[in-house]
Design an enzyme around this catalytic site. Structure first.
Site, mmCIF file in Angstrom:
data_model
loop_
_atom_site.group_PDB
_atom_site.id
_atom_site.type_symbol
_atom_site.label_atom_id
_atom_site.label_comp_id
_atom_site.label_asym_id
_atom_site.label_seq_id
_atom_site.Cartn_x
_atom_site.Cartn_y
_atom_site.Cartn_z
ATOM 1 N N SER A 153 -10.228 -57.202 -13.811
ATOM 2 C CA SER A 153 -10.706 -57.408 -12.439
ATOM 3 C C SER A 153 -11.518 -56.174 -12.029
ATOM 4 C CB SER A 153 -9.525 -57.663 -11.497
ATOM 5 O OG SER A 153 -9.983 -57.984 -10.202
ATOM 6 N N THR A 154 -11.117 -55.488 -10.954
ATOM 7 C CA THR A 154 -11.882 -54.334 -10.470
ATOM 8 C C THR A 154 -12.021 -53.266 -11.561
ATOM 9 O OG1 THR A 154 -10.874 -54.732 -8.315
ATOM 10 C CG2 THR A 154 -12.064 -52.663 -8.594
ATOM 11 N N HIS A 188 -12.550 -61.386 -13.013
ATOM 12 C CA HIS A 188 -12.684 -61.851 -11.635
ATOM 13 C C HIS A 188 -14.084 -61.536 -11.138
ATOM 14 C CE1 HIS A 188 -8.052 -61.216 -11.159
ATOM 15 N NE2 HIS A 188 -8.342 -62.277 -11.886
ATOM 16 N N MET A 234 -7.099 -54.974 -9.618
ATOM 17 C CA MET A 234 -6.188 -55.021 -8.480
ATOM 18 C C MET A 234 -5.296 -56.256 -8.574
ATOM 19 S SD MET A 234 -7.249 -55.147 -4.440
ATOM 20 C CE MET A 234 -8.183 -56.658 -4.656
ATOM 21 N N ASP A 272 -2.524 -60.559 -11.316
ATOM 22 C CA ASP A 272 -2.968 -61.643 -12.186
ATOM 23 C C ASP A 272 -2.936 -61.189 -13.642
ATOM 24 O OD1 ASP A 272 -4.003 -64.089 -13.002
ATOM 25 O OD2 ASP A 272 -6.075 -63.398 -12.828
#
Length: 370
Positions: free
Chosen positions: A194-195, A221, A310, A313
């Site tokens: 993600s991030t 993401h 973050m 998930d």
């Protein structure tokens, strides 16, 4: 711990807003200052103006437009550390055009923490639609670990380092013991991020050898359009093939399929099935969805990998892989931009080994060949 959390929430986040449109500078500033703990301390019309402003102000976060005259967002990121000596978290603002999405991917590789897509072009009159998302990402960026590249050339900065890493991978591959292998030779690597993920994926995927004996799935993401640009960028830089997954795609050795933005990716009988079913952990695509879908077919032949990001998930999916006899790898806290997803997996007991981002490609190869 509660006192620390309260102090973090009450701390004012100082922001520099950089955009060539006076209207966008004004609206973005007003949107951010509606948040309790965010203060816009200055505004700049382009990268050159921003570098000038940074001589006098010290923001915690910079919001940065992609396309600007004189010095655009990419050029600014390349100069930021060189000129100022500062590693300041940057949140990019990008329109949904193919050109800007490609530029945004490069900005994330250079060290921008995250980005927000402008809803209707460079000058978005409806920018307020993303106010909540922008505030959330600015707050996250203020706590993120930042490592901006000091050199302007992405292709040359770490070329010799890459060559050394690839030699190390191949050496590890040759030295692996020829121990007992599973009855099925069908192996799968599933990577979630993600991030901070685009840069982490670049560090991992570009170092995987083209003869890797595994099929590969990637879940990052990211909104629609941007995943297309990310897949194209990774494909250009990698020895393996990388493409954005489409309905019905078959999994193949040496091919990495990247989940498209706004679609969950599940695997059914060796083929991709895309779905816009409800978001999981408030995201789509979700890492957990993909990981859960491959357990029945691949079982203990899966290597699950969870990179910076973050939230949580992928933690449950990684646990399912480990419980099924597969192998699991998580990125360490030190090299994560945001130590959220790997931390959640570790705390759940889902992680076999924790590795720095520099060592994850080597670890993937070692485990695929063990």
């Amino acid at each position: 711990m509660e006192l620390t959390s309260q102090l973090e929430k009450s701390r004012t986040i100082k922001v520099l807003v950089v955009d060539d449109s006076a209207f966008m500078r004004k609206v973005i500033s007003e949107m951010l200052e509606e948040a309790d703990n965010i203060e816009v301390i200055d505004r700049a019309r382009n990268g050159i103006d921003a570098l000038r402003k940074l001589e006098k102000c010290n923001p915690d976060v910079i919001t940065l437009d992609v396309e600007m005259p004189k010095m655009d967002g990419l050029q600014f990121l390349e100069k930021l550390v060189q000129v100022t000596g500062k590693s300041i978290p940057v949140v990019m603002l990008s329109s949904l055009t193919t050109k800007q999405s490609k530029t945004t991917i490069k900005a994330l590789e250079l060290g921008a923490v995250d980005f927000v897509a402008k809803p209707s072009g460079s000058i978005s009159l409806d920018i307020n639609k993303v106010q909540e998302k922008l505030i959330e990402k600015v707050r996250l960026a203020a706590k993120a670990k930042v490592k901006l590249d000091k050199a302007p050339s992405l292709s040359n900065t770490s070329l010799s380092l890459k060559k050394r890493k690839l030699k190390r991978i191949n050496r590890n591959k040759k030295n692996l013991s020829q121990g007992q292998r599973p009855a099925s030779n069908k192996k799968l690597v599933v990577i979630g991020a993600s991030t901070g993920g685009p840069r982490a994926l670049k560090e991992v995927v570009t170092l995987l050898p083209e003869d890797l004996n595994a099929e590969i799935l990637i879940i990052q993401h990211m909104p629609p359009g941007f995943t297309t640009s990310l897949a194209e960028r990774l494909n250009k830089l990698s020895k393996i093939k990388v493409k954005e997954a489409q309905e019905g795609d078959r999994l193949e050795k040496g091919l990495a399929l990247l989940a498209p933005g706004d679609y969950h990716m599940v695997i059914e009988r060796g083929k991709v099935s895309l779905s816009q079913s409800d978001k999981v952990h408030n995201v789509r695509p979700a890492v957990d969805i993909t990981m859960e879908s491959v357990i029945a077919e691949y079982g203990n032949n899966i290597v699950g990998v969870l990179l910076t990001g973050m939230g949580k998930d992928g933690a449950e999916g990684l646990k399912l892989i480990r419980d099924a006899g597969g192998q699991t790898i998580a990125q360490d806290e030190e090299s994560c931009v945001v130590y959220g997803m790997p931390k959640a997996a570790y705390e759940l007991g889902a992680v076999d080994v924790v590795k720095s981002i520099d060592d994850i490609a080597v670890e993937i190869v070692r485990r695929v060949n063990s």
